[in-house]
Design a protein around this motif. Structure first.
Motif, short mmCIF file in Angstrom:
data_model
loop_
_atom_site.label_atom_id
_atom_site.label_comp_id
_atom_site.label_asym_id
_atom_site.label_seq_id
_atom_site.Cartn_x
_atom_site.Cartn_y
_atom_site.Cartn_z
N LEU A 33 -0.14 -4.29 75.98
CA LEU A 33 -1.38 -4.46 76.75
C LEU A 33 -1.06 -5.09 78.09
N THR A 34 -1.98 -4.93 79.04
CA THR A 34 -1.82 -5.60 80.34
C THR A 34 -2.05 -7.10 80.15
N GLU B 83 -5.72 -7.81 79.72
CA GLU B 83 -6.21 -7.46 78.38
C GLU B 83 -5.80 -8.51 77.36
N GLU C 97 -10.60 -3.06 81.67
CA GLU C 97 -10.59 -1.68 81.18
C GLU C 97 -9.47 -1.55 80.15
N THR D 149 -6.49 -0.10 78.22
CA THR D 149 -5.42 0.83 78.55
C THR D 149 -4.92 1.57 77.31
N GLN D 150 -5.32 1.09 76.15
CA GLN D 150 -4.94 1.72 74.88
C GLN D 150 -6.21 2.03 74.10
#
Length: 151
Positions: A42-43, A46, A97, A99-100
């Protein structure tokens, strides 16, 4: 007169925040587990938000029915134990947002498991009674299986 009012407000806040030390050991373990499990998938935003959701879930059983500002301040203080102020504020105010495709489900599951952990803590400590905050700290330092599953 102003000094007396400040001291009174400060004492009231200290009493209201007395449960903080009960959550701190769980937050420490949770942050480490979240990093281990999600940091490479994850970022940063996130992961920070996932952590904030976990903290919110953990504290909700004890603070959701109280003053919303108090609950938010407890969450902010706990999140700020591990994140710099700007990241803590972003994690608490912004939903990044995904991403996964599985990230939203993971957040919901982690928050749900954190609520269950929070209920257990609430049962162990009477949050409406200041003496509950002084309960056995040794029991809180131990990791439970639900913690490992939550993160």
């Amino acid at each position: 007169m102003v000094i007396l009012a400040i001291v009174t407000i400060r004492c009231a806040m200290d009493t209201q925040l007395s449960g903080f030390e009960i959550f701190a050991p769980k937050v420490e373990v949770a942050w480490t587990a979240l990093q281990r499990q999600y940091a490479d998938r994850l970022t940063g935003a996130e992961l920070d938000h996932l952590f904030a959701c976990l903290v919110y879930g953990l504290t909700s059983p004890a603070y959701a029915e109280r003053e919303p500002t108090l609950h938010f301040n407890i969450c902010r203080a706990l999140v700020a134990m591990k994140l710099p102020a700007d990241r803590a504020d972003a994690a608490l105010h912004t939903v990044p947002e995904a991403t996964q495709p599985w990230a939203v489900d993971a957040r919901e599951q982690i928050e749900s498991q954190a609520i269950r952990m929070g209920r257990t803590l609430q049962e162990m400590h009477n949050f409406d009674d200041d003496t509950g905050a002084d309960a056995d700290q040794g029991a809180l330092g131990r990791s439970s299986n639900s913690e490992e599953k939550a993160a």
